[in-house]
Design a protein around this motif. Structure first.
Motif, PDB file in Angstrom:
ATOM      1  N   LYS A   1       0.425  36.411   6.016  1.00  0.00           N
ATOM      2  CA  LYS A   1      -0.102  35.421   6.978  1.00  0.00           C
ATOM      3  C   LYS A   1      -0.338  34.103   6.223  1.00  0.00           C
ATOM      4  O   LYS A   1       0.043  33.020   6.676  1.00  0.00           O
ATOM      5  CB  LYS A   1      -1.437  35.886   7.570  1.00  0.00           C
ATOM      6  CG  LYS A   1      -1.452  37.301   8.174  1.00  0.00           C
ATOM      7  CD  LYS A   1      -2.853  37.657   8.705  1.00  0.00           C
ATOM      8  CE  LYS A   1      -3.202  39.135   8.699  1.00  0.00           C
ATOM      9  NZ  LYS A   1      -2.496  40.033   9.532  1.00  0.00           N
TER      10      LYS A   1
ATOM     11  N   PHE B   1      -3.010  41.419  -4.610  1.00  0.00           N
ATOM     12  CA  PHE B   1      -4.224  41.947  -3.980  1.00  0.00           C
ATOM     13  C   PHE B   1      -5.292  42.447  -4.940  1.00  0.00           C
ATOM     14  O   PHE B   1      -6.445  42.593  -4.562  1.00  0.00           O
ATOM     15  CB  PHE B   1      -3.860  43.132  -3.075  1.00  0.00           C
ATOM     16  CG  PHE B   1      -3.439  42.751  -1.704  1.00  0.00           C
ATOM     17  CD1 PHE B   1      -4.386  42.628  -0.694  1.00  0.00           C
ATOM     18  CD2 PHE B   1      -2.115  42.525  -1.403  1.00  0.00           C
ATOM     19  CE1 PHE B   1      -4.000  42.280   0.586  1.00  0.00           C
ATOM     20  CE2 PHE B   1      -1.717  42.182  -0.119  1.00  0.00           C
ATOM     21  CZ  PHE B   1      -2.671  42.054   0.882  1.00  0.00           C
TER      22      PHE B   1
ATOM     23  N   ILE C   1      -8.983  41.458  14.910  1.00  0.00           N
ATOM     24  CA  ILE C   1      -8.867  40.783  13.600  1.00  0.00           C
ATOM     25  C   ILE C   1     -10.053  39.840  13.389  1.00  0.00           C
ATOM     26  O   ILE C   1     -10.593  39.733  12.292  1.00  0.00           O
ATOM     27  CB  ILE C   1      -7.483  40.075  13.463  1.00  0.00           C
ATOM     28  CG1 ILE C   1      -7.111  39.928  11.993  1.00  0.00           C
ATOM     29  CG2 ILE C   1      -7.433  38.732  14.147  1.00  0.00           C
ATOM     30  CD1 ILE C   1      -5.654  39.545  11.757  1.00  0.00           C
TER      31      ILE C   1
ATOM     32  N   TRP D   1     -11.522  34.979   8.059  1.00  0.00           N
ATOM     33  CA  TRP D   1     -10.121  34.625   7.813  1.00  0.00           C
ATOM     34  C   TRP D   1      -9.667  33.364   8.541  1.00  0.00           C
ATOM     35  O   TRP D   1      -8.852  32.600   8.040  1.00  0.00           O
ATOM     36  CB  TRP D   1      -9.201  35.784   8.230  1.00  0.00           C
ATOM     37  CG  TRP D   1      -9.147  36.903   7.238  1.00  0.00           C
ATOM     38  CD1 TRP D   1      -9.868  37.038   6.081  1.00  0.00           C
ATOM     39  CD2 TRP D   1      -8.309  38.064   7.317  1.00  0.00           C
ATOM     40  NE1 TRP D   1      -9.528  38.207   5.441  1.00  0.00           N
ATOM     41  CE2 TRP D   1      -8.581  38.856   6.173  1.00  0.00           C
ATOM     42  CE3 TRP D   1      -7.362  38.524   8.240  1.00  0.00           C
ATOM     43  CZ2 TRP D   1      -7.928  40.071   5.927  1.00  0.00           C
ATOM     44  CZ3 TRP D   1      -6.717  39.722   7.996  1.00  0.00           C
ATOM     45  CH2 TRP D   1      -7.001  40.487   6.860  1.00  0.00           C
TER      46      TRP D   1
ATOM     47  N   GLU E   1      -0.510  40.666  12.924  1.00  0.00           N
ATOM     48  CA  GLU E   1      -1.371  39.775  13.721  1.00  0.00           C
ATOM     49  C   GLU E   1      -1.824  38.568  12.879  1.00  0.00           C
ATOM     50  O   GLU E   1      -2.261  38.729  11.729  1.00  0.00           O
ATOM     51  CB  GLU E   1      -2.603  40.585  14.157  1.00  0.00           C
ATOM     52  CG  GLU E   1      -3.522  39.882  15.116  1.00  0.00           C
ATOM     53  CD  GLU E   1      -2.988  39.829  16.534  1.00  0.00           C
ATOM     54  OE1 GLU E   1      -2.103  40.632  16.895  1.00  0.00           O
ATOM     55  OE2 GLU E   1      -3.462  38.964  17.296  1.00  0.00           O
TER      56      GLU E   1
ATOM     57  N   LEU F   1      -8.497  48.608   2.102  1.00  0.00           N
ATOM     58  CA  LEU F   1      -8.037  47.362   2.720  1.00  0.00           C
ATOM     59  C   LEU F   1      -7.817  47.518   4.214  1.00  0.00           C
ATOM     60  O   LEU F   1      -7.799  46.556   4.946  1.00  0.00           O
ATOM     61  CB  LEU F   1      -6.709  46.925   2.095  1.00  0.00           C
ATOM     62  CG  LEU F   1      -6.776  46.287   0.720  1.00  0.00           C
ATOM     63  CD1 LEU F   1      -5.383  46.033   0.206  1.00  0.00           C
ATOM     64  CD2 LEU F   1      -7.548  44.985   0.773  1.00  0.00           C
ATOM     65  N   ALA F   2      -7.603  48.726   4.640  1.00  0.00           N
ATOM     66  CA  ALA F   2      -7.215  48.923   6.033  1.00  0.00           C
ATOM     67  C   ALA F   2      -8.350  49.574   6.821  1.00  0.00           C
ATOM     68  O   ALA F   2      -8.613  50.752   6.659  1.00  0.00           O
ATOM     69  CB  ALA F   2      -5.975  49.791   6.091  1.00  0.00           C
TER      70      ALA F   2
HETATM   71  C1  GTR Z   1      -5.531  45.076   7.883  1.00  0.00           C
HETATM   72  C2  GTR Z   1      -5.562  43.949   8.853  1.00  0.00           C
HETATM   73  C3  GTR Z   1      -4.194  43.402   8.932  1.00  0.00           C
HETATM   74  C4  GTR Z   1      -3.590  43.155   7.556  1.00  0.00           C
HETATM   75  C5  GTR Z   1      -3.995  44.191   6.524  1.00  0.00           C
HETATM   76  C6  GTR Z   1      -3.781  43.835   5.062  1.00  0.00           C
HETATM   77  O1  GTR Z   1      -6.636  45.817   7.840  1.00  0.00           O
HETATM   78  O2  GTR Z   1      -6.017  44.434  10.085  1.00  0.00           O
HETATM   79  O3  GTR Z   1      -4.185  42.248   9.727  1.00  0.00           O
HETATM   80  O4  GTR Z   1      -3.848  41.907   7.133  1.00  0.00           O
HETATM   81  O5  GTR Z   1      -5.295  44.521   6.618  1.00  0.00           O
HETATM   82  O6  GTR Z   1      -3.885  42.683   4.633  1.00  0.00           O
HETATM   83  O7  GTR Z   1      -3.527  44.767   4.306  1.00  0.00           O
END
Ligand code: GTR
Length: 417
Positions: free
Chosen positions: A256, A135, A295, A302, A278, A14-15
Motif C-alpha cells: 500500500k 517488516f 482496516i 495507517w 485493502e 501481523l495478521a
Molecule cells: C493485515 C491487514 C492487511 C495487510 C496485512 C499486512 O492484517 O489487514 O491490510 O496490510 O496486515 O500488512 O501483512
C-alpha cells in the motif's frame, strides 16, 4: 525449526483474526459503480494526455491526500548519511554489501533509517535496483551476522529486536537470485521510519513535522511512503546505482505504502504491489475480504482521520484504488496476488489494475493486456501493467521475484538472464 517457528509467530502477529461476517463469496458481492478516472470531479471529461497531466492527475492526488492517506509534509528534511560498513565479498563474492545510516535531519539525535544495500559485483556501469522496506529489521533479511540489528521498536512500544530473528525473513529476500540477474537490492526497516503502532503520531518521522488538523494529517502509510522517497534521495547519490531504473516494491501494508509513494514520487521507474489488498491495489467498493471499516479499526494510525468517515460507506469515497494505480501511469506498474490470500481480495486487486488501464491508454501506453481475471500462474508481463496470481498464501516468494524481474527486464530493455 526455531526460525520457522519465529517466522510463523511473526506472520501471525501481523495478521489480526479475520472477523466473522467477512464476505468471501463472489456471488454475494453487491453491485458497485467506480468513479471514472477520466472524468473530472465536476463531470467534465478528460479529453487528452495534457488534461490528465495538468488537471485530473493533480485532482486525484489531492483527493487521496485529503481523504485517504493524509497530506505528506512539503518541508524538505536535510539528510545526513554515513557508510557504517561495506564488504566487497558478500554472498560468496557475488555482491558488495553496504550498510548506510541515513539521518533525517542535521541533529545528532535525529531519527535515522539504516539502508542495507547489495550491489552485484562485476557489473558494467550503473545497475538498476529493487528498493523495498522490510517488516522485521534488516537483520531478518539475511542470516548474515554483519547486518546490524535494528534498535527501533518492533511492532509494539518498547519491544526490541533480537539476534534470534536474524534471517527469519530471508525467503522474502532472495538476494543471490536478484544480484545474479544484475539488480541491486536495497532495503530498510519500516519501523525505522515510523513504528507500526498507534501513538498519536508522536514517534518516527512524524515527530519531525508540526502537527496539523487531524482530519487530513498523514498516517503511517504516508510516513513509510515518505521514507521510500528519502531512500530514493540517497540512491540518486550512489554512484553504482542507476537512479533512473529503481523499481519500488512492497508487500501487504508496505505494498500500500509503495503504491502511495509511487503515486506521489515520479522518480520511481517501476512500481510493484504484492498482495497489497485493502487500501492498496484492491478496489474498496468491492465487498470481498477486508473492508474499509475493518482496516480503519484494526489500524487506526495507517490512514488520515478523514478516511474513517467512509467506514461502511465505500460508495461515497470520491476515489477508488484503481485511481491510485492510475497515478503511476505512464510508468510500468505490476500488481500481484496470491490465491489463498482472500483477505486481500485477489480479484479486486486485478480489477484495480484493469481500472487503471484507460489512463495508460490515454497516455499512449498499452496498459493491461488481459481483460479477464487470469488463471493461476499465467503472468501478464507485456504491456505497461503486469499482473499475476500465484498459488499459495499471503507472502513474497521466488515466483513473485522472478516475475518482477522478468517485467523489469522488459521495461529496461535488458536481455533475459
Ligand atoms: C493485515 C491487514 C492487511 C495487510 C496485512 C499486512 O492484517 O489487514 O491490510 O496490510 O496486515 O500488512 O501483512
Amino acid at each position: 525449526m526455531h526460525r520457522l517457528l519465529l517466522l510463523l509467530c511473526f506472520t501471525l502477529s501481523l495478521a489480526p483474526a479475520q472477523p466473522p461476517g467477512t464476505n468471501y463469496d463472489e456471488t454475494k458481492v453487491p453491485k458497485y459503480t467506480l468513479p471514472d478516472p477520466l472524468v473530472m470531479a465536476d463531470g467534465t471529461p478528460v479529453k487528452d494526455a495534457a488534461m490528465w497531466r495538468k488537471q485530473r492527475r493533480p485532482e486525484i492526488l489531492a483527493l487521496f491526500s485529503e481523504q485517504v492517506y493524509g497530506v505528506t509534509p512539503k518541508a524538505k528534511v536535510k539528510l545526513r548519511t554515513e557508510v557504517l560498513e561495506m564488504d566487497k565479498s558478500a554472498h560468496g563474492g557475488l555482491a558488495t554489501r553496504k550498510q548506510v545510516r541515513v539521518w533525517f535531519g542535521p541533529a545528532s539525535d535525529a531519527p535515522f533509517m539504516d539502508l542495507l544495500i547489495y550491489l552485484p559485483n562485476g557489473a558494467k556501469g550503473r545497475v538498476p535496483a529493487f528498493l523495498g522496506l522490510n517488516f522485521g529489521g534488516n537483520h531478518t533479511v539475511q542470516p548474515d551476522t554483519e547486518i546490524r540489528v535494528t534498535k527501533s521498536w518492533v511492532r509494539a512500544k518498547g519491544n526490541v529486536a533480537t539476534e534470534a530473528e536474524r534471517g527469519t525473513g530471508s525467503s522474502r529476500w532472495p538476494v543471490d537470485m536478484i544480484v545474479k540477474r544484475g539488480y541491486a537490492v536495497v532495503t530498510a526497516y519500516y519501523g525505522d521510519i515510523d513504528p507500526d503502532f498507534d501513538d498519536g503520531f508522536k514517534n518516527g518521522v512524524h515527530a519531525l513535522f508540526p502537527r496539523t488538523s487531524s482530519a487530513n494529517e498523514w498516517g503511517s502509510l504516508g510516513a513509510w511512503a515518505w521514507g521510500m522517497s528519502r531512500a530514493m534521495d540517497v540512491l540518486e547519490k550512489e554512484k553504482e546505482i542507476d537512479a533512473a531504473r529503481v523499481v519500488l516494491h512492497g508487500h501487504s501494508r508496505l505494498g500500500k505504502a509503495a503504491l502511495w509513494a509511487g503515486a506521489q514520487d515520479e522518480r520511481f521507474a517501476v512500481v510493484i504491489s504484492n498482495d497489497s489488498g485493502e487500501g492498496g491495489a484492491a478496489l474498496a467498493r468491492r465487498q470481498f475480504g477486508e473492508t474499509t471499516a475493518r482496516i480503519n479499526t484494526a489500524f487506526p494510525h495507517w490512514f488520515a482521520g478523514n478516511f474513517k468517515q467512509y467506514n461502511g460507506k465505500e460508495d461515497t469515497i470520491p476515489v477508488d484504488q484503481h485511481m491510485l494505480l492510475a497515478l503511476i501511469a505512464p510508468r510500468p506498474l505490476y500488481v500481484d496476488s496470491a490465491l489463498e490470500d482472500e483477505w486481500a481480495d485477489p480479484k479486486g486487486e486485478f480489477l484495480g489494475a484493469l481500472g487503471a488501464d484507460p489512463v495508460y491508454r490515454l497516455l499512449g501506453m498499452p496498459g493491461l493486456l488481459v481483460k479477464e481475471f487470469p488463471a493461476v500462474e499465467k503472468p501478464t508481463l507485456d504491456g505497461s501493467i503486469g499482473y499475476h496470481i500465484r498459488k499459495g498464501k499471503h507472502d513474497v516468494t521466488d515466483y513473485d521475484w522472478t516475475q518482477w524481474m522478468n517485467f523489469a527486464d522488459r521495461h529496461f530493455k535488458r536481455a533475459a538472464r
